[in-house]
Design a protein around this motif. Structure first.
Motif, short mmCIF file in Angstrom:
data_model
loop_
_atom_site.label_atom_id
_atom_site.label_comp_id
_atom_site.label_asym_id
_atom_site.label_seq_id
_atom_site.Cartn_x
_atom_site.Cartn_y
_atom_site.Cartn_z
N CYS A 23 0.86 -1.19 0.00
CA CYS A 23 0.00 0.00 0.00
C CYS A 23 0.89 1.23 0.00
O CYS A 23 1.05 1.91 1.02
CB CYS A 23 -0.93 -0.01 1.22
SG CYS A 23 -2.14 1.33 1.20
N VAL A 47 -3.52 4.05 -9.94
CA VAL A 47 -3.52 3.08 -8.85
C VAL A 47 -3.47 3.77 -7.50
O VAL A 47 -3.98 3.27 -6.50
CB VAL A 47 -2.34 2.10 -9.02
CG1 VAL A 47 -2.51 1.27 -10.28
CG2 VAL A 47 -1.00 2.87 -9.06
N ASN A 50 -7.02 4.97 -6.67
CA ASN A 50 -7.91 3.82 -6.45
C ASN A 50 -7.48 2.96 -5.28
O ASN A 50 -8.08 1.91 -5.02
CB ASN A 50 -7.98 2.98 -7.72
CG ASN A 50 -8.74 3.69 -8.83
OD1 ASN A 50 -9.64 4.46 -8.56
ND2 ASN A 50 -8.34 3.45 -10.08
N GLN A 52 -5.13 0.97 -4.79
CA GLN A 52 -4.80 -0.42 -5.11
C GLN A 52 -3.63 -0.87 -4.26
O GLN A 52 -2.67 -0.14 -4.04
CB GLN A 52 -4.45 -0.54 -6.59
CG GLN A 52 -5.63 -0.30 -7.52
CD GLN A 52 -5.28 -0.51 -8.98
OE1 GLN A 52 -4.19 -0.96 -9.29
NE2 GLN A 52 -6.22 -0.20 -9.88
N ARG A 57 -11.46 0.40 -0.57
CA ARG A 57 -12.16 0.90 -1.76
C ARG A 57 -12.45 2.38 -1.55
O ARG A 57 -13.05 2.77 -0.54
CB ARG A 57 -13.47 0.14 -1.95
CG ARG A 57 -14.24 0.56 -3.21
CD ARG A 57 -15.40 -0.39 -3.43
NE ARG A 57 -16.33 -0.34 -2.32
CZ ARG A 57 -17.33 0.56 -2.22
NH1 ARG A 57 -17.49 1.46 -3.17
NH2 ARG A 57 -18.14 0.53 -1.19
#
Length: 894
Positions: A23, A47, A50, A52, A57
């Motif tokens: 992360c 990314v 988002n 990712q 979320r």
């Protein structure tokens, strides 16, 4: 230079705030034209935006620069046209747990010409100082001091300068945290800093000419931000004790576990993740909010009442390297009524003696798994079978929860040797969340034999008899049987109650015979019934009771009787009067009404009967009669012709009133009573006479020259003696009072100013004023010497129509004046010839001893009583008319 600094800052942020290896939210770099139109796409969903690799979320995006916006998919676009060289702003990403993530966006212009050094120098010269605000990391490891940044002023090009700093962390708390090399401008930190205590420092730097010590540039405000370090483990906050009903639905919220972290908010350092360490089959917890919920609907309090749940809290969103803490939450399952009471036995047996009542015969225990002493545990019992006659009562023992079976009506073993029942147990609260039902158990009671007394059959014997039967007549037989032998052998009978002593009972046979006259009309009879109690005693002295009810039949043994034999008949003058005569008969139909009314054979013909009914007749005058008492013979018979002649004494009178045909004679002498109108006339006459007297007093006491007096003390006037009944007009026209400021002859040391106002009968009249009072005096001749007579202390002052109370001339002054007058008078009398004044001359007598019981009898013995001035306080309004006249006369002369 600025772009490189921004890049370094972003890289530092990404290094200092790692979420985990998977992360990493690194900055977004974009190379864009110098002039950006509106709607230009900077980058599509990256990314970083988002999240990712973070396991989260994104749910919302917010741009820190109003010129840019972020779509829901993470695409960054321009909202309006923008001209840039280098642009730095941030996008805040909020995830599903409510945590805010920061992603830096760095825009670089494609046009290299804008990066010429001239422009850069211009910008640096404009701000005069360099560099930008500084950052340090909290809790850095030694050695110290550590270099932070170098500050420099453009004035150093033209001057030889030195630098100086002051403010927070330098000269104020925490003093000495920062130091500065005065020659080079290197800023250093001397020790570790805790961001949770000091998140930021603000101080200033100054530059001086080394020779003149004059500032060569404006001072520089310096801000040092302390960057957060994940050095604080999360801590639990608040109580961790929760309650929930057993067998609650899965997903029921039990409570919330709260935790906090002292590190910088809205950073991964304070993103706390909650994890259950046990009881995961019973409960679940939200990993970011800490909300604890039931995971199963089979939580059973009877299996485990208190559940101890271990909970781990970890920052950095639970990533490796995050700091953690462990605590325990206690979940208490509250009780519901999911367990009915159950019986320990399949059949309960008991015994009861026959003829017993209100006795406890059986205790029925039960078991209940619910919480003790709650409505879910307390049992209620009911006899559901075998209690149609109401022979039983069920209660609950509050301590043991047992069912208590009572027999409230006695049993007869000869009729019922064994009793079978069914008892059902329930709770006070209804059953919930269970398929179980209330349970029942059979109960068997054995009735044990007891030697019983004889029993009458029937228990109550009804006998129809006629009244007035001859004594000795047998009206029936009342026998009792032994319950065991079913015969009457050896049983004896006795009376328990016979209010009129009308019946005798044969002891051996139970025969009932008439002992005295049976009278249906007796007050002992109710609804033609007369009750007798009988007792039966067997050979073992056991007893049994029975009752005989005599239903008495009526016979014609009573004659009609007139109720009122002295009626009053109102005299109506010429009209014929009448009166209602009523009769009664104690017998029943057909031996009573309708009655037959007739005038007696010896009636005088002055009366007649009319309008006869079943029990009454109207007696009317046949001729007009004066007031008086009249005797009327009247024959009254019942339906069977039984009756006799009776005398009615009718009083004819002038009635004072008559109500419902019943008159009331008035007073015999009309002159003995005045009546209500006469009394009213007397009262009114008295009131009119009183009013007339008041009016006369008012007119007699009212004058046009009347002086207003305020008689608040009720005294103060003095009635002057005069030889005339009232002063005439000649008196009114002359003044007869004199005024002065003192009392003549009083030795009180007060100056007196005597003013002659006028003459009265040729003599000098004087009035003396002393304070607020008035003293009147006159003079009288005694030979050639004039003596002053004691004046009248009238205690008042008339001035401006106002009456003022006088209180300064006291009794002592009066006696002094009297003494002076007497001394002078006695001296004068002593100088005259003998006998002129007879006994008024002072004589000398011999000493008779200590004194006489009768006291002094001289002419002056009562001087004190006659000369006292107390009467001045009681004159009141008697003095007012004379005072009015005197004041009027005096006022006209002044």
């Amino acid at each position: 230079m600025y772009r490189h600094a921004v890049l370094c800052f972003c890289l530092a942020v990404s290094v200092l705030f790692p979420c985990s290896e998977s992360c990493q939210l690194s900055p977004i770099y974009a190379l864009v034209p110098k002039q950006l139109p509106a709607g230009y796409i900077i980058s599509e969903g990256t990314v970083q935006l988002n999240l990712q690799g973070c396991g989260l979320r994104p749910v919302a995006f917010t741009s820190s620069d109003p010129d840019f916006a972020v779509n829901t998919d993470g695409t960054i676009i321009t909202l309006r046209g923008v001209v840039i060289t280098t642009k730095l702003f941030a996008v805040h990403v909020k995830d599903e747990s409510g945590f805010d993530w920061r992603v830096d966006v760095i825009l670089t212009c494609k046009d290299k010409a804008t990066q010429k050094s001239g422009n850069v120098v211009h910008r640096r010269l404009k701000r005069r100082w360099r560099p930008l605000p500084f950052d340090i990391v909290e809790n850095e490891n030694p050695p110290f001091p550590k270099d932070v940044k170098m500050i420099a002023s453009d004035s150093s090009v033209n001057h030889t300068v030195y630098y100086k700093i002051s403010g927070q962390g330098v000269t104020t708390d925490p003093v000495g945290l920062f130091t500065l090399d005065r020659d080079t401008g290197m800023l250093r930190v001397t020790r570790a800093v805790d961001r949770e205590q000091y998140p930021r420092f603000d101080f200033k730097a100054q530059v001086f000419d080394i020779r003149t010590h004059v500032e060569t540039d404006a001072y520089l405000p310096i801000t040092v931000n302390v960057e957060d370090k994940n050095d604080n483990a999360p801590q639990f906050v608040g109580m961790r004790v929760f309650t929930v009903q057993e067998h609650c639905n899965a997903g029921t919220i039990i409570g919330r576990v709260n935790a906090t972290d002292r590190d910088q908010a809205t950073t991964p350092h304070t993103l706390i993740r909650f994890t259950l360490l046990n009881a995961t089959d019973m409960f679940s917890i939200d990993r970011f909010t800490g909300v604890l919920t039931a995971r199963s609907n089979n939580l059973d309090r009877e299996a485990q009442e208190n559940v101890f749940v271990g909970i781990e809290i970890k920052d950095m969103g639970g990533a490796e390297g995050g700091l953690s803490n462990v605590g325990t939450a206690v979940v208490t399952l509250t009780d519901i009524n999911d367990n009915p009471p159950t019986f320990k036995e399949k059949l309960y047996k008991g015994q009861v003696m026959e003829n017993q009542q209100n006795v406890l015969v059986l205790r029925i225990p039960v078991e209940d798994k619910d919480m003790i002493n709650t409505p879910n545990w307390k049992a209620l019992y009911e006899v559901t079978k075998g209690n149609r006659s109401g022979n039983y009562r069920m209660e609950t023992d509050p301590k043991t929860n047992e069912g208590l079976l009572y027999v409230i009506k006695p049993f007869d073993r000869e009729k019922t040797p064994v009793v079978k029942l069914e008892v059902t147990a329930r709770n006070e609260a209804p059953l919930v969340r269970t398929s179980d039902t209330w349970q029942s158990v059979p109960v068997e009671l054995t009735v044990e034999d007891e030697d019983e007394g004889p029993e009458f059959s029937p228990t109550i014997l009804y006998l129809n008899v006629k009244e007035n039967l001859p004594n000795g007549t047998v009206i029936g037989t009342y026998k009792a049987l032994d319950p065991e032998s079913k015969n009457s052998n050896g049983i004896k009978y006795y009376k328990l109650s016979d209010p009129g002593n009308w019946i005798t009972v044969v002891e051996s046979t139970g025969e009932l015979k008439v002992a005295n006259t049976i009278d249906r009309e007796s007050p002992l009879v109710t609804n033609d019934r007369y009750n007798i109690s009988i007792k039966a005693v067997d050979e073992t002295k056991k007893t049994g009771n029975g009752m005989v009810i005599l239903q008495i039949e009526d016979v014609n043994d009573n004659k009609p009787v007139i109720n009122n034999t002295e009626p009053i008949m109102c005299n109506r003058g010429d009209a014929l009067s009448s009166v209602l005569v009523e009769a009664v008969d104690k017998d029943q139909s057909p031996y009573s009404t309708p009655f037959i009314f007739k005038l007696g054979e010896k009636h005088d013909g002055k009366w007649k009967l009319k309008d006869a009914s079943s029990s009454s007749v109207v007696l009317e005058q046949a001729v007009n009669m004066p007031n008086g008492l009249y005797t009327v013979p009247l024959l009254v018979k019942d339906l069977q012709g039984l009756g006799e002649e009776q005398t009615v004494n009718v009083r004819v009178c002038s009635c004072e009133r008559e109500v419902n045909g019943v008159g009331e004679c008035g007073a015999r002498s009309a002159s003995s009573s005045l009546g209500s109108w006469g009394i009213l006339a007397l009262v009114l006459s008295g009131l009119l006479l009183l009013l007339l007297c008041l009016l006369l007093i008012f007119f007699c006491n009212t004058k046009s020259e009347k002086v207003a007096l305020n008689d608040d003390a009720g005294s103060g006037g003095m009635l002057l003696k005069s030889n005339t009944e009232a002063p005439g007009e000649e008196v009114k026209d002359r003044a007869f009072l004199t005024l002065s400021d003192g009392l003549d002859g009083l030795d009180n040391g007060v100056d007196r100013d005597i003013k002659n106002v006028g003459l009265v009968d040729g003599r000098l009249g004087q009035k003396f004023f002393q304070d607020e009072g008035v003293y009147n005096s006159t003079t009288r001749d005694f030979g050639t010497v004039k003596y002053t007579l004691p004046g009248n202390h009238n205690g008042s002052l008339y001035a401006n129509n106002t009456y003022q109370k006088y209180g300064n001339v006291n009794t002592l002054d009066t006696w002094r004046s009297n003494k002076n007058y007497l001394d002078r008078k006695l001296t004068y009398l002593g100088e005259e010839e003998d006998g002129r004044y007879a006994d008024d001359v002072l004589k000398t007598y011999g000493n008779e001893g200590m004194g006489s019981p009768a006291g002094s009898v001289g002419c002056c013995s009562n001087l004190g009583e006659h000369e006292t001035m107390d009467f001045l306080n009681t004159l009141g309004p008697k003095f007012r008319p004379l005072a009015d006249i005197c004041y009027t006369t005096t006022n006209t002369k002044i």
